[in-house]
Design a protein around this motif. Sequence first.
Motif, PDB file in Angstrom:
ATOM      1  N   LEU A 146       0.773  -1.238   0.000  1.00  0.00           N
ATOM      2  CA  LEU A 146       0.000   0.000   0.000  1.00  0.00           C
ATOM      3  C   LEU A 146       0.809   1.295   0.000  1.00  0.00           C
ATOM      4  N   HIS A 147       2.055   1.262   0.463  1.00  0.00           N
ATOM      5  CA  HIS A 147       2.801   2.516   0.611  1.00  0.00           C
ATOM      6  C   HIS A 147       2.884   3.301  -0.695  1.00  0.00           C
ATOM      7  N   GLY A 148       3.260   2.622  -1.773  1.00  0.00           N
ATOM      8  CA  GLY A 148       3.391   3.311  -3.059  1.00  0.00           C
ATOM      9  C   GLY A 148       2.057   3.805  -3.599  1.00  0.00           C
ATOM     10  N   TRP A 149       1.043   2.926  -3.587  1.00  0.00           N
ATOM     11  CA  TRP A 149      -0.259   3.314  -4.129  1.00  0.00           C
ATOM     12  C   TRP A 149      -0.881   4.463  -3.343  1.00  0.00           C
ATOM     13  N   LEU A 150      -0.806   4.384  -2.019  1.00  0.00           N
ATOM     14  CA  LEU A 150      -1.371   5.462  -1.212  1.00  0.00           C
ATOM     15  C   LEU A 150      -0.560   6.741  -1.354  1.00  0.00           C
ATOM     16  N   TRP A 152       0.824   7.782  -4.185  1.00  0.00           N
ATOM     17  CA  TRP A 152       0.320   8.428  -5.401  1.00  0.00           C
ATOM     18  C   TRP A 152      -1.075   8.993  -5.182  1.00  0.00           C
ATOM     19  N   ALA A 153      -1.890   8.324  -4.372  1.00  0.00           N
ATOM     20  CA  ALA A 153      -3.214   8.874  -4.036  1.00  0.00           C
ATOM     21  C   ALA A 153      -3.065  10.188  -3.276  1.00  0.00           C
TER      22      ALA A 153
END
Length: 198
Positions: A146-150, A152-153
């Motif tokens: 989740l670190h990368g996706w969140l 970018w969010a």
Amino acid sequence: METLPWRDTPRRFGRVSRILHWGMAALFAWQFLGMILKVTLGRHPVAGVFVGTHASVGFLLLLLVLARGSWALFNMRWRPQPDRGWLGYAAMAGHLALYALMLIVPALALLRSYGSGRAFAPFGLPLFPGFQGGPIGWMVAPGNALHGWLGWALLALIAGHVAMVVLHRFVWHDEVLSRMAGGPRRGRAPRPDLAGTR
């Protein structure tokens, strides 16, 4: 000339809130520029300058968001209130989402770092030592997933935040920007057809 107070007022944010806001904005710009360079350039020396500080700056941002949230709660009675209407509620929801992601994204990375078993010393200051026995899966997995996706969010929310500031400043001509930057604006009044919606 009116002196800017340290504490927030109903008219504008004070010095402490502004220092935290703009300081964190600069650090997030550094973080996201580094990640964009990493994605576009790969293992490039320029990207390496940013990526090499990513963990340390991320830890600093975690501390700053905790300080900023605490300061906001302390000043809740005095600071500028959201505008009325659906735009005000949307602004509140957007700010809550920003705070949540600003806390969750670095917290996941810190949990992953500890669970990896490697020592972590942000800016050379030892925070926790490494340990033997391999990584702890339940600590590492959420950060990996989740670190990368969140992150970018969070960047998308920041872009939306900036877009709304531009709308307030150049379309609706109100004083929202002056609450966090400069003094009260003495420009054109808000459009009459929008006056009751914010």
